[in-house]
Write an enzyme that holds these catalytic residues in place. Structure first.
Site, PDB file in Angstrom:
ATOM      1  N   GLN A  96       0.838  -1.191   0.000  1.00  6.87           N
ATOM      2  CA  GLN A  96       0.000   0.000   0.000  1.00  6.87           C
ATOM      3  C   GLN A  96       0.877   1.247   0.000  1.00  6.87           C
ATOM      4  OE1 GLN A  96      -3.633  -0.533   2.840  1.00  6.87           O
ATOM      5  NE2 GLN A  96      -1.960  -1.779   3.664  1.00  6.87           N
ATOM      6  N   ASN A  97       2.162   1.040   0.262  1.00 11.97           N
ATOM      7  CA  ASN A  97       3.078   2.168   0.428  1.00 11.97           C
ATOM      8  C   ASN A  97       3.434   2.777  -0.922  1.00 11.97           C
ATOM      9  OD1 ASN A  97       3.017   1.425   3.092  1.00 11.97           O
ATOM     10  ND2 ASN A  97       4.959   0.324   3.028  1.00 11.97           N
ATOM     11  N   HIS A 113      -1.336   1.335  -4.478  1.00 16.72           N
ATOM     12  CA  HIS A 113      -1.728   2.733  -4.280  1.00 16.72           C
ATOM     13  C   HIS A 113      -0.799   3.694  -5.008  1.00 16.72           C
ATOM     14  CE1 HIS A 113      -3.885   1.608  -0.254  1.00 16.72           C
ATOM     15  NE2 HIS A 113      -4.592   1.289  -1.309  1.00 16.72           N
ATOM     16  N   CYS A 121       0.661  13.242 -15.852  1.00 17.45           N
ATOM     17  CA  CYS A 121       0.324  14.487 -16.563  1.00 17.45           C
ATOM     18  C   CYS A 121      -1.198  14.587 -16.721  1.00 17.45           C
ATOM     19  CB  CYS A 121       0.994  14.459 -17.943  1.00 17.45           C
ATOM     20  SG  CYS A 121       0.547  15.848 -18.997  1.00 17.45           S
ATOM     21  N   CYS A 140       5.667  18.077 -18.535  1.00 16.33           N
ATOM     22  CA  CYS A 140       5.483  16.629 -18.623  1.00 16.33           C
ATOM     23  C   CYS A 140       6.617  16.040 -19.469  1.00 16.33           C
ATOM     24  CB  CYS A 140       4.133  16.315 -19.274  1.00 16.33           C
ATOM     25  SG  CYS A 140       3.966  14.589 -19.769  1.00 16.33           S
ATOM     26  N   THR A 181       0.200  -2.962   8.678  1.00 16.75           N
ATOM     27  CA  THR A 181      -0.942  -2.214   8.166  1.00 16.75           C
ATOM     28  C   THR A 181      -2.083  -2.254   9.178  1.00 16.75           C
ATOM     29  OG1 THR A 181      -2.563  -1.993   6.365  1.00 16.75           O
ATOM     30  CG2 THR A 181      -1.768  -4.234   6.845  1.00 16.75           C
ATOM     31  N   ALA A 221       8.700  -4.582  13.044  1.00 14.81           N
ATOM     32  CA  ALA A 221       8.910  -5.358  11.805  1.00 14.81           C
ATOM     33  C   ALA A 221      10.375  -5.749  11.612  1.00 14.81           C
ATOM     34  CB  ALA A 221       8.422  -4.533  10.618  1.00 14.81           C
TER      35      ALA A 221
HETATM   36  C1  BV8 Z   1     -11.837   2.768  -3.368  1.00 18.06           C
HETATM   37  C2  BV8 Z   1      -1.995   6.739  -1.314  1.00 18.06           C
HETATM   38  C3  BV8 Z   1     -13.635   2.424  -4.855  1.00 18.06           C
HETATM   39  C4  BV8 Z   1      -1.929   8.190  -1.077  1.00 18.06           C
HETATM   40  C5  BV8 Z   1      -3.755   5.788   0.074  1.00 18.06           C
HETATM   41  C6  BV8 Z   1     -15.661   0.889   3.174  1.00 18.06           C
HETATM   42  C7  BV8 Z   1     -15.948   1.606   4.319  1.00 18.06           C
HETATM   43  C8  BV8 Z   1     -15.530   2.929   4.448  1.00 18.06           C
HETATM   44  C9  BV8 Z   1     -14.822   3.554   3.441  1.00 18.06           C
HETATM   45  C10 BV8 Z   1     -14.527   2.826   2.311  1.00 18.06           C
HETATM   46  C11 BV8 Z   1     -14.954   1.516   2.163  1.00 18.06           C
HETATM   47  N1  BV8 Z   1     -14.534   1.080   0.948  1.00 18.06           N
HETATM   48  C12 BV8 Z   1     -13.881   2.072   0.332  1.00 18.06           C
HETATM   49  C13 BV8 Z   1     -13.853   3.154   1.148  1.00 18.06           C
HETATM   50  C14 BV8 Z   1     -13.238   4.464   0.891  1.00 18.06           C
HETATM   51  C15 BV8 Z   1     -11.749   4.445   1.197  1.00 18.06           C
HETATM   52  C16 BV8 Z   1     -11.412   3.943   2.556  1.00 18.06           C
HETATM   53  O1  BV8 Z   1     -11.077   2.774   2.734  1.00 18.06           O
HETATM   54  N2  BV8 Z   1     -11.416   4.858   3.503  1.00 18.06           N
HETATM   55  C17 BV8 Z   1     -10.979   4.534   4.847  1.00 18.06           C
HETATM   56  C18 BV8 Z   1     -10.383   5.787   5.485  1.00 18.06           C
HETATM   57  C19 BV8 Z   1     -12.169   3.996   5.636  1.00 18.06           C
HETATM   58  N3  BV8 Z   1     -11.051   3.649   0.210  1.00 18.06           N
HETATM   59  C20 BV8 Z   1     -10.760   4.204  -0.983  1.00 18.06           C
HETATM   60  O2  BV8 Z   1     -11.124   5.312  -1.311  1.00 18.06           O
HETATM   61  C21 BV8 Z   1      -9.959   3.356  -1.964  1.00 18.06           C
HETATM   62  N4  BV8 Z   1     -10.644   3.340  -3.227  1.00 18.06           N
HETATM   63  O3  BV8 Z   1     -12.394   2.205  -2.471  1.00 18.06           O
HETATM   64  O4  BV8 Z   1     -12.337   2.918  -4.644  1.00 18.06           O
HETATM   65  C22 BV8 Z   1     -13.558   1.078  -5.482  1.00 18.06           C
HETATM   66  C23 BV8 Z   1     -12.683   0.113  -4.987  1.00 18.06           C
HETATM   67  C24 BV8 Z   1     -12.672  -1.133  -5.580  1.00 18.06           C
HETATM   68  C25 BV8 Z   1     -13.492  -1.408  -6.659  1.00 18.06           C
HETATM   69  C26 BV8 Z   1     -14.351  -0.419  -7.139  1.00 18.06           C
HETATM   70  C27 BV8 Z   1     -14.383   0.807  -6.548  1.00 18.06           C
HETATM   71  C28 BV8 Z   1      -8.585   3.963  -2.219  1.00 18.06           C
HETATM   72  C29 BV8 Z   1      -7.733   3.857  -0.986  1.00 18.06           C
HETATM   73  C30 BV8 Z   1      -6.303   4.308  -1.307  1.00 18.06           C
HETATM   74  C31 BV8 Z   1      -6.057   5.666  -0.709  1.00 18.06           C
HETATM   75  N5  BV8 Z   1      -4.642   6.019  -0.846  1.00 18.06           N
HETATM   76  N6  BV8 Z   1      -2.477   6.106  -0.106  1.00 18.06           N
HETATM   77  C32 BV8 Z   1      -0.826   8.533  -0.129  1.00 18.06           C
HETATM   78  O5  BV8 Z   1      -0.100   7.646   0.362  1.00 18.06           O
HETATM   79  O6  BV8 Z   1      -0.698   9.736   0.084  1.00 18.06           O
HETATM   80  S1  BV8 Z   1      -4.239   5.018   1.508  1.00 18.06           S
HETATM   81  C33 BV8 Z   1      -3.117   5.241   2.756  1.00 18.06           C
HETATM   82  O7  BV8 Z   1      -3.571   4.390   3.822  1.00 18.06           O
HETATM   83  C34 BV8 Z   1      -1.735   4.745   2.462  1.00 18.06           C
HETATM   84  O8  BV8 Z   1      -1.608   4.126   1.212  1.00 18.06           O
HETATM   85  C35 BV8 Z   1      -1.535   3.702   3.532  1.00 18.06           C
HETATM   86  O9  BV8 Z   1      -0.644   2.733   3.138  1.00 18.06           O
HETATM   87  C36 BV8 Z   1      -2.890   3.197   3.625  1.00 18.06           C
HETATM   88  C37 BV8 Z   1      -3.206   2.269   4.729  1.00 18.06           C
HETATM   89  O10 BV8 Z   1      -2.568   2.712   5.880  1.00 18.06           O
HETATM   90  P1  BV8 Z   1      -1.482   1.720   6.528  1.00 18.06           P
HETATM   91  O11 BV8 Z   1      -0.449   1.425   5.514  1.00 18.06           O
HETATM   92  O12 BV8 Z   1      -2.186   0.579   7.134  1.00 18.06           O
HETATM   93  O13 BV8 Z   1      -0.832   2.678   7.584  1.00 18.06           O
HETATM   94  P2  BV8 Z   1      -1.434   3.069   9.019  1.00 18.06           P
HETATM   95  O14 BV8 Z   1      -0.683   4.254   9.493  1.00 18.06           O
HETATM   96  O15 BV8 Z   1      -2.921   3.150   8.937  1.00 18.06           O
HETATM   97  O16 BV8 Z   1      -1.085   1.823   9.954  1.00 18.06           O
HETATM   98  C38 BV8 Z   1       0.266   1.540  10.248  1.00 18.06           C
HETATM   99  C39 BV8 Z   1       0.282   0.192  10.935  1.00 18.06           C
HETATM  100  O17 BV8 Z   1       1.654  -0.179  11.123  1.00 18.06           O
HETATM  101  C40 BV8 Z   1      -0.360   0.204  12.304  1.00 18.06           C
HETATM  102  O18 BV8 Z   1      -1.195  -0.952  12.449  1.00 18.06           O
HETATM  103  C41 BV8 Z   1       0.829   0.122  13.267  1.00 18.06           C
HETATM  104  O19 BV8 Z   1       0.518  -0.621  14.441  1.00 18.06           O
HETATM  105  C42 BV8 Z   1       1.839  -0.614  12.451  1.00 18.06           C
HETATM  106  N7  BV8 Z   1       3.233  -0.307  12.793  1.00 18.06           N
HETATM  107  C43 BV8 Z   1       3.757   0.906  13.104  1.00 18.06           C
HETATM  108  N8  BV8 Z   1       5.076   0.775  13.329  1.00 18.06           N
HETATM  109  C44 BV8 Z   1       5.389  -0.529  13.149  1.00 18.06           C
HETATM  110  C45 BV8 Z   1       4.215  -1.225  12.803  1.00 18.06           C
HETATM  111  N9  BV8 Z   1       4.191  -2.550  12.573  1.00 18.06           N
HETATM  112  C46 BV8 Z   1       5.355  -3.211  12.676  1.00 18.06           C
HETATM  113  N10 BV8 Z   1       6.529  -2.617  12.989  1.00 18.06           N
HETATM  114  C47 BV8 Z   1       6.581  -1.292  13.235  1.00 18.06           C
HETATM  115  N11 BV8 Z   1       7.754  -0.710  13.570  1.00 18.06           N
END
Ligand code: BV8
Length: 234
Positions: A96-97, A113, A121, A140, A181, A221
């Protein structure tokens, strides 16, 4: 049982947590990116239409951070690259990164992602590598227009890349591993259930428990991933 038998086909999903110990902020941890800026203001097509300069500045800052020599792949990235090199069966690494730390560690990762080191562009739609700052005068590389270069990342409300390919891999895998994640962003958050529904054994590697998995490796990790990789390659 700590691993399925047979274990031929693996799907790995990584999130921001795998890059945390390399110095890149996660999104939802304390002090994370979404605690400093609202995703609605910088990570949606509407935000881009409303305020390109603000969105461009947000991604310029993250791209610039990625170029900091202090930001390097960590032992978790390196362990996954070794697994990818030595695994005899199928292995799909989906991230996802939008950072390039998997690649810099030697992995081939599928960026569902998109990527921070590419721009798209708005005139011709071409994706081009881009490591510097984007400005309103940026041209571009494909069509030379200055119509605007957005980041080649999937914003909220946009469809992630490769979902058919990922769904196929999830339906065929023996083992699904989620690393770093929070399981809050869909459709990625649904991958573990999809794998389990097809009979795969599921493992979560995280600091916290986020959902239903057959096995959990709790810890940073850089410690848990090398341990799991050693077990898989034993
Ligand atoms: C879509 C790019 C339609 C940009 C990103 C259902 C319910 C509600 C909402 C939705 C739903 N379905 C869809 C949605 C809408 C939305 C969504 O999910 N919203 C969320 C907020 C509820 N989804 C979308 O809009 C997606 N598109 O659904 O389109 C569709 C889909 C399919 C088919 C037809 C139509 C698009 C989502 C993509 C958005 N873009 N990123 C950018 O990076 O700027 S998402 C963004 O969040 C990042 O990519 C990130 O990777 C991603 C997820 O976050 P995580 O990677 O999990 O990071 P997070 O900080 O949350 O967690 C970190 C974890 O690491 C923690 O658990 C922590 O404990 C752990 N950790 C920390 N340190 C360590 C560790 N683990 C181990 N070791 C460590 N040291």
């Amino acid at each position: 049982m700590t691993l399925p038998s047979p274990c031929h086909s693996i799907v790995i999903l990584t999130g921001a947590g795998i890059s945390a110990e390399s110095g890149l902020q996660t999104f939802r941890d304390v002090g994370g990116i979404w605690s400093q800026v609202r995703l609605e203001d910088v990570a949606t097509p509407q935000a881009w239409d409303r305020d390109r300069a603000r969105v461009t500045a947000f991604y310029n800052a993250r791209r610039q951070q990625l170029m900091d020599p202090a930001i390097q792949p960590n032992t978790a990235h390196l362990a996954l690259a070794e697994l990818q090199r030595r695994w005899a069966g199928d292995l799909l690494l989906v991230t996802q990164n939008v950072d390039d730390l998997h690649e810099r560690a030697g992995s081939i990762a599928f960026h569902m992602h998109g990527r921070l080191d590419q721009v798209r562009c708005v005139a011709c739609g071409a994706d081009s590598p881009w490591i510097g700052e984007v400005t309103p005068q940026s041209r571009c590389p494909a069509c030379d227009a200055t119509a605007g270069l957005r980041p080649s990342v999937v914003w909220f409300g946009e469809i992630p890349h490769g979902l058919e390919r990922i769904d196929r891999a999830l339906s065929e895998c023996d083992l699904f591993i989620a690393i770093g994640t929070s399981g809050t962003v869909y459709p990625a958050a649904g991958f573990s259930a999809a794998a389990r529904n097809h009979g795969a054994y599921t493992i979560e590697v995280n600091l916290e428990a986020t959902g239903r998995f057959d096995r959990r490796l709790v810890g940073p990790a850089t410690e848990t991933v090398p341990t799991l990789v050693a077990e898989l390659l034993a």
